[in-house]
Design a protein around this motif. Structure first.
Motif, PDB file in Angstrom:
ATOM      1  N   ARG A  47     -41.874  10.640  54.563  1.00 21.49           N
ATOM      2  CA  ARG A  47     -42.149   9.152  54.360  1.00 21.49           C
ATOM      3  C   ARG A  47     -43.592   9.055  54.533  1.00 21.49           C
ATOM      4  O   ARG A  47     -45.103   8.391  54.219  1.00 21.49           O
ATOM      5  CB  ARG A  47     -41.497   8.452  54.781  1.00 21.49           C
ATOM      6  CG  ARG A  47     -39.937   8.218  54.089  1.00 21.49           C
ATOM      7  CD  ARG A  47     -38.912   7.722  54.105  1.00 21.49           C
ATOM      8  NE  ARG A  47     -39.463   6.068  54.710  1.00 21.49           N
ATOM      9  CZ  ARG A  47     -39.566   5.552  53.461  1.00 21.49           C
ATOM     10  NH1 ARG A  47     -39.079   5.804  52.593  1.00 21.49           N
ATOM     11  NH2 ARG A  47     -39.912   3.372  53.489  1.00 21.49           N
ATOM     12  N   ALA A  50     -45.864  11.455  52.544  1.00 19.06           N
ATOM     13  CA  ALA A  50     -46.217  10.381  51.200  1.00 19.06           C
ATOM     14  C   ALA A  50     -46.867   9.250  51.176  1.00 19.06           C
ATOM     15  O   ALA A  50     -47.305   8.121  50.885  1.00 19.06           O
ATOM     16  CB  ALA A  50     -45.155  10.203  51.274  1.00 19.06           C
ATOM     17  N   LEU A  52     -45.504   6.377  52.811  1.00 20.23           N
ATOM     18  CA  LEU A  52     -44.665   5.019  52.879  1.00 20.23           C
ATOM     19  C   LEU A  52     -44.528   4.621  54.537  1.00 20.23           C
ATOM     20  O   LEU A  52     -44.201   3.544  54.902  1.00 20.23           O
ATOM     21  CB  LEU A  52     -43.635   5.197  52.460  1.00 20.23           C
ATOM     22  CG  LEU A  52     -43.448   5.663  51.073  1.00 20.23           C
ATOM     23  CD1 LEU A  52     -42.609   5.921  49.853  1.00 20.23           C
ATOM     24  CD2 LEU A  52     -43.831   4.990  49.400  1.00 20.23           C
ATOM     25  N   PHE A  81     -36.545  10.697  45.246  1.00 22.19           N
ATOM     26  CA  PHE A  81     -36.171  10.050  46.126  1.00 22.19           C
ATOM     27  C   PHE A  81     -34.559  10.767  46.312  1.00 22.19           C
ATOM     28  O   PHE A  81     -34.121  11.015  45.131  1.00 22.19           O
ATOM     29  CB  PHE A  81     -36.752   8.058  45.999  1.00 22.19           C
ATOM     30  CG  PHE A  81     -37.603   7.730  46.205  1.00 22.19           C
ATOM     31  CD1 PHE A  81     -37.545   6.890  46.922  1.00 22.19           C
ATOM     32  CD2 PHE A  81     -38.339   8.102  45.293  1.00 22.19           C
ATOM     33  CE1 PHE A  81     -39.103   6.513  47.356  1.00 22.19           C
ATOM     34  CE2 PHE A  81     -39.754   7.772  45.249  1.00 22.19           C
ATOM     35  CZ  PHE A  81     -40.287   6.508  46.581  1.00 22.19           C
ATOM     36  N   ASN A  83     -32.084   8.462  46.110  1.00 23.82           N
ATOM     37  CA  ASN A  83     -31.787   7.607  45.087  1.00 23.82           C
ATOM     38  C   ASN A  83     -31.634   7.519  43.366  1.00 23.82           C
ATOM     39  O   ASN A  83     -31.782   6.939  42.987  1.00 23.82           O
ATOM     40  CB  ASN A  83     -31.162   6.307  45.193  1.00 23.82           C
ATOM     41  CG  ASN A  83     -32.138   5.720  45.577  1.00 23.82           C
ATOM     42  OD1 ASN A  83     -33.385   6.354  45.606  1.00 23.82           O
ATOM     43  ND2 ASN A  83     -32.037   4.112  45.649  1.00 23.82           N
ATOM     44  N   TYR A  84     -32.894   8.909  43.413  1.00 23.23           N
ATOM     45  CA  TYR A  84     -33.565   9.453  41.942  1.00 23.23           C
ATOM     46  C   TYR A  84     -34.685   8.153  42.215  1.00 23.23           C
ATOM     47  O   TYR A  84     -36.077   8.104  41.628  1.00 23.23           O
ATOM     48  CB  TYR A  84     -32.364   8.732  40.714  1.00 23.23           C
ATOM     49  CG  TYR A  84     -31.559   9.677  41.407  1.00 23.23           C
ATOM     50  CD1 TYR A  84     -31.930  11.352  41.692  1.00 23.23           C
ATOM     51  CD2 TYR A  84     -30.530   9.395  40.650  1.00 23.23           C
ATOM     52  CE1 TYR A  84     -30.646  12.016  42.351  1.00 23.23           C
ATOM     53  CE2 TYR A  84     -29.190  10.088  41.136  1.00 23.23           C
ATOM     54  CZ  TYR A  84     -29.512  10.987  41.709  1.00 23.23           C
ATOM     55  OH  TYR A  84     -28.337  12.010  42.133  1.00 23.23           O
ATOM     56  N   ALA A  85     -34.584   6.373  42.419  1.00 22.25           N
ATOM     57  CA  ALA A  85     -35.683   5.543  42.392  1.00 22.25           C
ATOM     58  C   ALA A  85     -35.822   5.272  41.473  1.00 22.25           C
ATOM     59  O   ALA A  85     -36.568   4.693  40.856  1.00 22.25           O
ATOM     60  CB  ALA A  85     -36.428   5.392  43.372  1.00 22.25           C
ATOM     61  N   LEU A  86     -35.127   5.481  39.750  1.00 27.42           N
ATOM     62  CA  LEU A  86     -35.237   5.401  38.741  1.00 27.42           C
ATOM     63  C   LEU A  86     -35.290   3.848  37.918  1.00 27.42           C
ATOM     64  O   LEU A  86     -34.843   3.181  38.809  1.00 27.42           O
ATOM     65  CB  LEU A  86     -34.443   6.247  37.617  1.00 27.42           C
ATOM     66  CG  LEU A  86     -33.648   7.018  38.007  1.00 27.42           C
ATOM     67  CD1 LEU A  86     -32.998   8.147  36.403  1.00 27.42           C
ATOM     68  CD2 LEU A  86     -35.535   7.932  37.419  1.00 27.42           C
ATOM     69  N   TYR A  87     -36.276   3.184  37.402  1.00 28.67           N
ATOM     70  CA  TYR A  87     -36.906   2.213  36.954  1.00 28.67           C
ATOM     71  C   TYR A  87     -35.619   1.482  35.800  1.00 28.67           C
ATOM     72  O   TYR A  87     -35.206   2.473  34.723  1.00 28.67           O
ATOM     73  CB  TYR A  87     -38.096   1.876  36.425  1.00 28.67           C
ATOM     74  CG  TYR A  87     -38.784   1.954  37.189  1.00 28.67           C
ATOM     75  CD1 TYR A  87     -39.060   1.245  38.225  1.00 28.67           C
ATOM     76  CD2 TYR A  87     -40.209   3.148  36.777  1.00 28.67           C
ATOM     77  CE1 TYR A  87     -40.425   1.970  39.378  1.00 28.67           C
ATOM     78  CE2 TYR A  87     -41.233   3.621  37.117  1.00 28.67           C
ATOM     79  CZ  TYR A  87     -41.196   2.703  39.019  1.00 28.67           C
ATOM     80  OH  TYR A  87     -42.414   3.461  39.924  1.00 28.67           O
ATOM     81  N   ARG A 139     -29.746  12.665  35.773  1.00 30.97           N
ATOM     82  CA  ARG A 139     -30.469  11.156  36.279  1.00 30.97           C
ATOM     83  C   ARG A 139     -31.826  11.649  37.712  1.00 30.97           C
ATOM     84  O   ARG A 139     -33.068  11.828  37.832  1.00 30.97           O
ATOM     85  CB  ARG A 139     -30.110   9.906  37.393  1.00 30.97           C
ATOM     86  CG  ARG A 139     -29.469   9.019  36.401  1.00 30.97           C
ATOM     87  CD  ARG A 139     -28.408   8.390  37.463  1.00 30.97           C
ATOM     88  NE  ARG A 139     -27.500   7.838  36.550  1.00 30.97           N
ATOM     89  CZ  ARG A 139     -26.864   6.768  37.069  1.00 30.97           C
ATOM     90  NH1 ARG A 139     -26.970   6.127  38.268  1.00 30.97           N
ATOM     91  NH2 ARG A 139     -25.491   6.169  36.168  1.00 30.97           N
ATOM     92  N   ARG A 146     -40.722  12.454  36.444  1.00 33.93           N
ATOM     93  CA  ARG A 146     -41.625  11.319  36.718  1.00 33.93           C
ATOM     94  C   ARG A 146     -42.366  11.989  37.374  1.00 33.93           C
ATOM     95  O   ARG A 146     -43.449  11.983  37.390  1.00 33.93           O
ATOM     96  CB  ARG A 146     -40.678  10.919  37.249  1.00 33.93           C
ATOM     97  CG  ARG A 146     -41.560   9.038  36.937  1.00 33.93           C
ATOM     98  CD  ARG A 146     -40.852   7.588  37.321  1.00 33.93           C
ATOM     99  NE  ARG A 146     -40.076   8.022  39.013  1.00 33.93           N
ATOM    100  CZ  ARG A 146     -39.050   6.987  39.686  1.00 33.93           C
ATOM    101  NH1 ARG A 146     -38.862   5.844  38.905  1.00 33.93           N
ATOM    102  NH2 ARG A 146     -38.853   7.946  40.388  1.00 33.93           N
TER     103      ARG A 146
END
Lengths: 350, 323
Positions: A47, A50, A52, A81, A83-87, A139, A146
């Motif tokens: 992170r 990245a 973050l 991520f 948990n994938y962090a897909l919108y 996912r 992405r």
């Protein structure tokens, strides 16, 4: 594509030190895996790369440019991520195109880039679906798509496979490795699963309690672990450790004597840890007697949990051992596969 | 075999005895019976305290009942006279405007507070507790406080503006002129309604995974774009629920207005609820008061229907959640 330099990086949350000075060099196009037990600081380090998390001390450079004070979006990296962090409110297409849309890319460019990523990952049929309508593996692929769409200099993966079932994980492992071979982009990948690290990485960074324990190619770590932690962490089932002493060119524990590798014994009476991997025990009539507790045939090999004297040991044999619980087998270590560690420091001795 | 051993063996061989459940036990296993037994208290309460008064109210709206005088069925006469009644029409208009402006202000400020609290701020839980304060004070108490704040002679607002800051020449007559009174009531209602909006929207904001914001940040979204493309759409479902409740509560508001202005000056601040009470109880025209109350029902149904469609599961909310 770019190299990444992590130099003397430290991280503290308040008074809690998370990273105690980490140095890692990631070459251009390399697949590097940060591995370690939970809480070792590997995700924090990722992170920080990245952007973050702030860097408390030290510096991180991507492609030769120090990025300590560069905003995440200007670092030219993409992250997948855990948990994938897909919108959730965007279709697969919109999820993948979001960064391009924000960058005001022309529609043709957008279509082409999303189309290419969808082709690479086999997502063509799913572009109009919403994340909730996808399986875990799909996912995961969208999350990678992405990242691909952005053509970043570095891909960052934060435990991307830990939410998948065992079989899918094996498939995705191969897919990610294949992806790396095709795109040849630098990848930094965090996992706590040493099998993922062993199977995918060009280079593994083993971390423990905020420090780097060892950096090396997967098989180097397996063959010559620098200390007892790495020895115990890499390899499954884990290495056997016997605490005893060197005496007269042999290793002695509770009256059991085992051969030392290449006479590199150290002085007599020195307390040492004798490390031997389960697969490096051999059945041998001249070996030490071991009492069988449990046998686990997996088909390709047989794992035997036994006791040598009082010490529990695990063995893995290629041959099919039919020993029943309570029976005695005779096992001997392959001498050149034995690892010796200092009992105090845990450092490798041979 | 020693006694200890035989005891151990007995213990190991023990099996739970089979028991006859009896008639009551069997009845309790009957699903229909259980459903009826469990529903009875709730249905009983609903019928006695909700259905009966509501039905009676609707019936009264079609009669000329007065206090102490059992009325007769007059059909739509009450409604016909109400539609000629300037005060009633004024109350309808004002109720709608009151609800509209108060809701907009409550949601604007409430969302702003919720966003603020969703960030890492020092003394977060203390601030949250303070924000809830207006909500836990009884309405009538806060109305009395506002009464003083809006007093023509002792208002603290007038005192600060005129005597301290010298920004104004004269004390403000908050409740003495129609428009001043209207805006003052809206301000009081907003003050009281913000906690509910802020806390529920904050709960909604906290269900949004922080990694979505991180992903958006890496995707190059500015703070405003993160709000527009991540927060806003994901907050919409809960926003619709909170908005519906807020609209219903504001539309049917009674306490605050009745305690502060009693509908005055010159009936300018009568809401439909206060007017219904005014005509029905102090004015003793129960039939007419009931008719005013019944006239609120179409507006409430409209708000509910609107929220039913706004709340309908969006396409992206369908499917499994197993991530």
């Amino acid at each position: 594509m770019a190299n990444v330099s992590i130099r003397a990086v430290r991280k503290a949350f308040g008074t809690t030190q998370i990273l105690h000075g980490v140095d890692v060099e990631v070459e251009d196009g390399e697949f590097v895996i940060l591995v370690g037990p939970s809480g070792c600081g590997k995700s924090t380090l990722l992170r920080m790369i990245a952007g973050l998390e702030n860097i408390t001390r030290g510096e991180i450079a991507i492609g030769g440019r120090v990025v300590n004070d560069v905003a995440p979006k200007e670092r030219d990296i993409a992250m997948v991520f855990q948990n994938y962090a897909l919108y959730p409110h965007m279709t697969v297409r919109d999820n993948m195109a979001f960064s391009l849309k924000l960058a005001k890319a022309p529609k043709a460019v957008l279509e082409q880039k999303v189309g290419r990523a969808a082709d690479i990952l086999g997502l063509g049929q799913l572009l109009e679906r919403y994340p909730r309508q996808l399986s875990g593996g799909q996912r995961q692929r969208v999350a990678m798509g992405r990242a691909i769409v952005r053509d970043p200099q570095v891909f960052l993966f934060d435990e991307p496979l830990s939410n998948l079932d065992a079989k899918l994980r094996v498939n995705m492992r191969a897919e990610i490795k294949d992806l790396h071979q095709r795109l040849k982009t630098t990848i930094i990948y965090v996992t706590h699963d040493q099998i993922e690290a062993m199977t995918m990485a060009d280079k593994i960074v083993v971390m423990h309690a905020g420090r780097v324990e060892q950096i090396g190619a997967p098989l180097d770590l397996y063959d010559r672990p620098a200390n007892q932690f790495v020895a115990g962490f890499i390899g499954s089932p884990a290495m056997n450790f016997l605490n005893g002493h060197a005496r007269g060119g042999m290793f002695e524990v509770n009256g059991v004597r085992l051969p030392l590798p290449g006479g590199s014994a150290g002085e007599d009476g020195r307390p040492i840890v004798y490390g031997i991997r389960p697969e490096h025990w051999e059945l041998s009539d001249s070996g030490v007697p071991a009492t069988v507790r449990v046998t686990e045939p997996t088909g390709s090999e047989t794992q035997v949990m036994a006791r040598v004297g009082d010490t529990p040991v695990t063995c893995a044999f290629r041959e099919r051992v039919m020993a029943r619980p309570g029976e005695t087998i005779h096992i001997a270590p392959a001498p050149h596969q034995v690892h010796l560690f200092d009992q105090q420091t845990g450092m490798r001795l041979n | 075999m020693s006694t200890v051993d035989s005891k151990t063996v007995d213990a190991l061989n023990w099996v739970a005895p089979k028991r006859d459940p009896g008639a009551l036990g069997r009845l309790m296993d009957n699903k229909m019976f259980l459903v009826c037994v469990c529903l009875f208290p709730a249905l009983g309460l609903l019928i006695v305290f909700l259905t009966y008064p509501l039905g009676l109210g609707i019936y009264l709206a079609f009669t000329d009942t007065q206090i102490g005088h059992a009325g007769e069925w007059v059909g739509l006469e009450n409604f016909e006279s109400l539609f000629q009644d300037r005060i009633f029409l004024n109350a309808v208009w004002w109720t709608v405007a009151y609800t509209f402006f108060a809701t907009i202000l409550k949601f604007g400020l409430g969302l702003w507070l919720a966003l603020l609290l969703n960030h890492h701020v020092p003394f977060k839980s203390l601030i949250r507790a303070i924000i809830l304060l207006p909500y836990i004070v009884p309405t009538v108490l806060s109305a009395i406080a506002f009464w003083w704040i809006y007093d023509p002679q002792f208002s603290i607002i007038s005192y600060v503006l005129v005597d301290k800051l010298h920004w104004m020449e004269h004390y403000i007559d908050f409740l003495g002129t129609p428009w001043n009174a209207r805006w003052s009531l809206i301000a009081a209602n907003v003050w009281r309604g913000i906690p509910f909006v802020a806390i529920t929207l904050l709960a909604g904001l906290q269900t949004i995974s922080p990694s979505l914001y991180e992903a958006a940040m890496l995707d190059g979204a500015s703070p405003w774009q993160r709000f527009r493309f991540v927060t806003r759409p994901l907050l919409m479902p809960i926003l619709a629920i909170v908005m519906t409740f807020s609209v219903l509560f504001t539309f049917t508001d009674f306490q605050l207005v009745y305690a502060i202005t009693r509908g005055g000056p010159i009936n300018a601040t009568h809401l439909m609820a206060t007017l219904a009470f005014q005509r029905g109880i102090p004015g003793s025209h129960l039939g007419e008061g009931a008719a005013i109350a019944v006239a609120m029902i179409p507006f409430l149904i409209l708000a509910t229907v609107f929220s039913y469609f706004a709340l309908g599961r969006r396409k992206w909310q369908q499917g499994s959640d197993n991530d």
